[in-house]
Write an enzyme that holds these catalytic residues in place. Structure first.
Site, PDB file in Angstrom:
ATOM      1  N   ASP A 202       0.862  -1.177   0.000  1.00  0.00           N
ATOM      2  CA  ASP A 202       0.000   0.000   0.000  1.00  0.00           C
ATOM      3  C   ASP A 202       0.906   1.237   0.000  1.00  0.00           C
ATOM      4  O   ASP A 202       2.090   1.128   0.328  1.00  0.00           O
ATOM      5  CB  ASP A 202      -0.869  -0.075   1.263  1.00  0.00           C
TER       6      ASP A 202
ATOM      7  N   ASP B   3      -0.131   5.108   0.988  1.00  0.00           N
ATOM      8  CA  ASP B   3      -0.345   6.050   2.099  1.00  0.00           C
ATOM      9  C   ASP B   3      -0.408   5.310   3.438  1.00  0.00           C
ATOM     10  O   ASP B   3      -1.208   4.396   3.621  1.00  0.00           O
ATOM     11  CB  ASP B   3      -1.641   6.839   1.883  1.00  0.00           C
TER      12      ASP B   3
HETATM   13 MG   LIG Z   1      -2.922   3.142   3.477  1.00  0.00          MG
END
Ligand SMILES: [Mg+2]
Length: 180
Positions: free
Chosen positions: A10, A12
């Site tokens: 992922d 962020d």
């Molecule tokens: Mg995230």
């Protein structure tokens, strides 16, 4: 943890600081989390493929353009490379509909990655994320799941979705390097 070939990350909250209630809309707002560059340097030789899968509704909502996002990723990849890391591809879902097949927790971006890199096998893939949707994405694709960060309290963590949990990407990388 066994021998895994592909690392799904992922963005962020894993690579860079989240902006709660907002989006990373330009390079000034993109802040690498502590230890991430070091972590990616450790992980580089340990995985065949390392890809990022990221939901970016901010584009769909018109808060930034696709060009803004491309420019952020261009600079992100350059800095990662300069510090000895490697990201083979970045997959982005800009759709705003929650049921978009590409939006995590749906696995469209994993399928795109496998199309681009046919050697990817989800059963030897790890998904590292800081949100429930990342873990569910990993589960949906039958990957091993790793939660990082402190978004959830102990009682909020759902054991069925989490195979491993670490404070951050560097802690994960250091542990993975030792073979667990
Ligand atoms: Mg995230």
């Amino acid at each position: 943890m066994g021998s895994y070939q592909t690392l799904f990350l992922d963005r962020d909250g894993v690579i860079n600081e989240e902006r709660p209630g907002d989006y990373v809309k330009n390079w000034d707002e993109f802040i690498f989390l502590p230890g991430v560059k070091e972590a990616l340097g450790i992980l580089n030789p340990l995985f065949n493929r390392i890809v990022i899968v990221t939901n970016q509704r901010g584009v769909g909502y018109g808060r930034m353009t696709e060009e803004d996002l491309k420019s952020i990723h261009h600079r992100m990849l350059r800095e990662i490379k300069e510090s000895g890391g490697r990201i083979d591809a970045v997959y982005v879902c800009m759709d705003i509909q929650a049921d978009s097949p590409d939006r995590k927790p749906n696995i469209g971006m994993a399928l795109q990655a496998r199309r681009d890199f046919p050697e990817i096998d989800f059963s030897t893939s790890l998904m590292v994320g800081n949100s429930r949707s990342d873990l569910q994405f990993g589960r949906n694709a039958r990957m091993c799941t790793v939660l990082v960060g402190n978004k959830y309290t102990e009682s909020e963590k759902e054991p069925a979705l989490i195979d491993y949990a670490f404070e951050n990407l560097l802690k994960f990388a250091e542990k993975y390097q030792k073979g667990l």
